[in-house]
Design a protein around this motif. Sequence first.
Motif, PDB file in Angstrom:
ATOM      1  N   ARG A 227       3.976  16.020 -50.673  1.00 43.94           N
ATOM      2  CA  ARG A 227       4.420  14.625 -50.751  1.00 43.94           C
ATOM      3  C   ARG A 227       5.930  14.549 -50.923  1.00 43.94           C
ATOM      4  O   ARG A 227       6.583  13.661 -50.385  1.00 43.94           O
ATOM      5  CB  ARG A 227       3.734  13.909 -51.919  1.00 43.94           C
ATOM      6  N   THR A 232       3.126  14.288 -43.697  1.00 45.39           N
ATOM      7  CA  THR A 232       1.940  13.433 -43.638  1.00 45.39           C
ATOM      8  C   THR A 232       0.727  14.096 -43.004  1.00 45.39           C
ATOM      9  O   THR A 232      -0.268  13.419 -42.734  1.00 45.39           O
ATOM     10  CB  THR A 232       2.262  12.155 -42.848  1.00 45.39           C
ATOM     11  N   LYS A 234      -2.650  15.359 -42.261  1.00 43.88           N
ATOM     12  CA  LYS A 234      -3.884  15.005 -42.970  1.00 43.88           C
ATOM     13  C   LYS A 234      -4.581  16.209 -43.588  1.00 43.88           C
ATOM     14  O   LYS A 234      -5.249  16.092 -44.617  1.00 43.88           O
ATOM     15  CB  LYS A 234      -4.839  14.292 -42.001  1.00 43.88           C
ATOM     16  N   THR A 235      -4.437  17.378 -42.966  1.00 44.60           N
ATOM     17  CA  THR A 235      -5.171  18.552 -43.448  1.00 44.60           C
ATOM     18  C   THR A 235      -4.723  18.992 -44.837  1.00 44.60           C
ATOM     19  O   THR A 235      -5.440  19.738 -45.504  1.00 44.60           O
ATOM     20  CB  THR A 235      -5.001  19.742 -42.484  1.00 44.60           C
ATOM     21  N   PHE A 237      -4.117  16.840 -47.346  1.00 44.51           N
ATOM     22  CA  PHE A 237      -4.499  15.851 -48.357  1.00 44.51           C
ATOM     23  C   PHE A 237      -5.963  15.421 -48.274  1.00 44.51           C
ATOM     24  O   PHE A 237      -6.584  15.134 -49.286  1.00 44.51           O
ATOM     25  CB  PHE A 237      -3.628  14.597 -48.206  1.00 44.51           C
ATOM     26  N   ASP A 238      -6.494  15.347 -47.068  1.00 45.18           N
ATOM     27  CA  ASP A 238      -7.801  14.741 -46.828  1.00 45.18           C
ATOM     28  C   ASP A 238      -8.867  15.825 -46.705  1.00 45.18           C
ATOM     29  O   ASP A 238      -8.918  16.559 -45.716  1.00 45.18           O
ATOM     30  CB  ASP A 238      -7.722  13.897 -45.545  1.00 45.18           C
ATOM     31  N   GLY A 239      -9.724  15.904 -47.727  1.00 44.98           N
ATOM     32  CA  GLY A 239     -10.755  16.932 -47.757  1.00 44.98           C
ATOM     33  C   GLY A 239     -11.820  16.764 -46.697  1.00 44.98           C
ATOM     34  O   GLY A 239     -12.607  17.691 -46.462  1.00 44.98           O
ATOM     35  N   THR A 240     -11.878  15.612 -46.015  1.00 43.68           N
ATOM     36  CA  THR A 240     -12.884  15.408 -44.972  1.00 43.68           C
ATOM     37  C   THR A 240     -12.434  15.946 -43.623  1.00 43.68           C
ATOM     38  O   THR A 240     -13.194  15.925 -42.654  1.00 43.68           O
ATOM     39  CB  THR A 240     -13.216  13.920 -44.811  1.00 43.68           C
ATOM     40  N   MET A 241     -11.201  16.435 -43.532  1.00 43.09           N
ATOM     41  CA  MET A 241     -10.677  16.912 -42.252  1.00 43.09           C
ATOM     42  C   MET A 241     -11.227  18.283 -41.874  1.00 43.09           C
ATOM     43  O   MET A 241     -11.141  18.691 -40.722  1.00 43.09           O
ATOM     44  CB  MET A 241      -9.147  16.980 -42.294  1.00 43.09           C
ATOM     45  N   ARG A 247      -8.627  21.508 -48.663  1.00 42.72           N
ATOM     46  CA  ARG A 247      -7.334  21.028 -48.183  1.00 42.72           C
ATOM     47  C   ARG A 247      -6.436  22.234 -47.918  1.00 42.72           C
ATOM     48  O   ARG A 247      -6.233  23.071 -48.792  1.00 42.72           O
ATOM     49  CB  ARG A 247      -6.715  20.084 -49.217  1.00 42.72           C
TER      50      ARG A 247
END
Length: 348
Positions: A227, A232, A234-235, A237-241, A247
Amino acid sequence: MAAGRTAKTNAGRFFEDYQVGQVIRHAVPRTVGAGERALYHALYPARHAIHSSDAFAQACGLPAAPLDDLIAFHTVFGKTVPDVSLNARANLGYAEGRFRKPVWPGDTLRSESEVIGLKQNSNGKTGVVWVRTRGFDQSDEVVLDYVRWVMVKKRDEASDAPPTVVPDLKPALDVSDLCIPEGLDFSGCDFELAGEPHRLGDYQPGEIVDHVDGVTIEEAEHMMATRLWQNTSKTHFDGTMREDGKRLIYGGHVISMARALSFNGLANAQMIVGLNGGAHANPCFAGDTVRAWSEVIETADTDRPGVGAIRLRLVATTDGTVGSLKDGAGRYHPGVLLDLDYWALMPV
């Protein structure tokens, strides 16, 4: 009546959106301050004296301690992510990176990238994009530039492939390509304050330096760092990726961790000035313990008083193996995270 949905958000560029010669001006300029240094040193065990002490830097001919070189790299890199690698499958490599001038607290950094190469992969689903990125300060002077290439998804797999253009890149910078900060003079370097007595002549090509120490990667710390660089992807921050729900650790976090660990054995490799190449060999996740070792590739004199240059191969691992990178088939061992070739300045 409810308003309809509009497409004002940024989905990132796909392979078809790039053209050789295209110049992308990245948002958003960012002013870096002294707090940047404090947070960087909180995130990583960074201790190189020229970035830690105004008095030490002044004794070496600089007006004050510049911000750590990798603060500049990560800040400039982070700006490029929404335009270059938001839809990337992998960050494949680096070349021709030059740190042209120090970055000081109060400088404002922005980034531009020029597309210099395109090549669709044989599967027709992805392609490789080469960009040359430049980081500018508030005076529009280049503080650093580098080439990187990424594998990017196609929006439409049926779309035509662009003409293949693969840039001709130097395998490594020559010492004459390096930009040495104005006024830098290591002839009066205080080796006790620097932390080690070793100078350029103490290192020989082929020598392996085991940096001994290790740091376990924390989930919160890597997300805070990413951050900070306004990256930015996504991989990170976003655990659904990912199917495994993990992550992915930003590769620059591993670079900074390994560089900081290299202080033990290379305390006098004070400033990074060149980036010859690099590979993020395997993914890193929270809970992994990172260790590092360096191979001395070459050493060289410069025309500045007391200032020499050392070319190093910095390797980060999770298994603690030292001196071994690849198997017999040329594949990186699964415990290797990073293979980075760079130039640093060191007292002679």
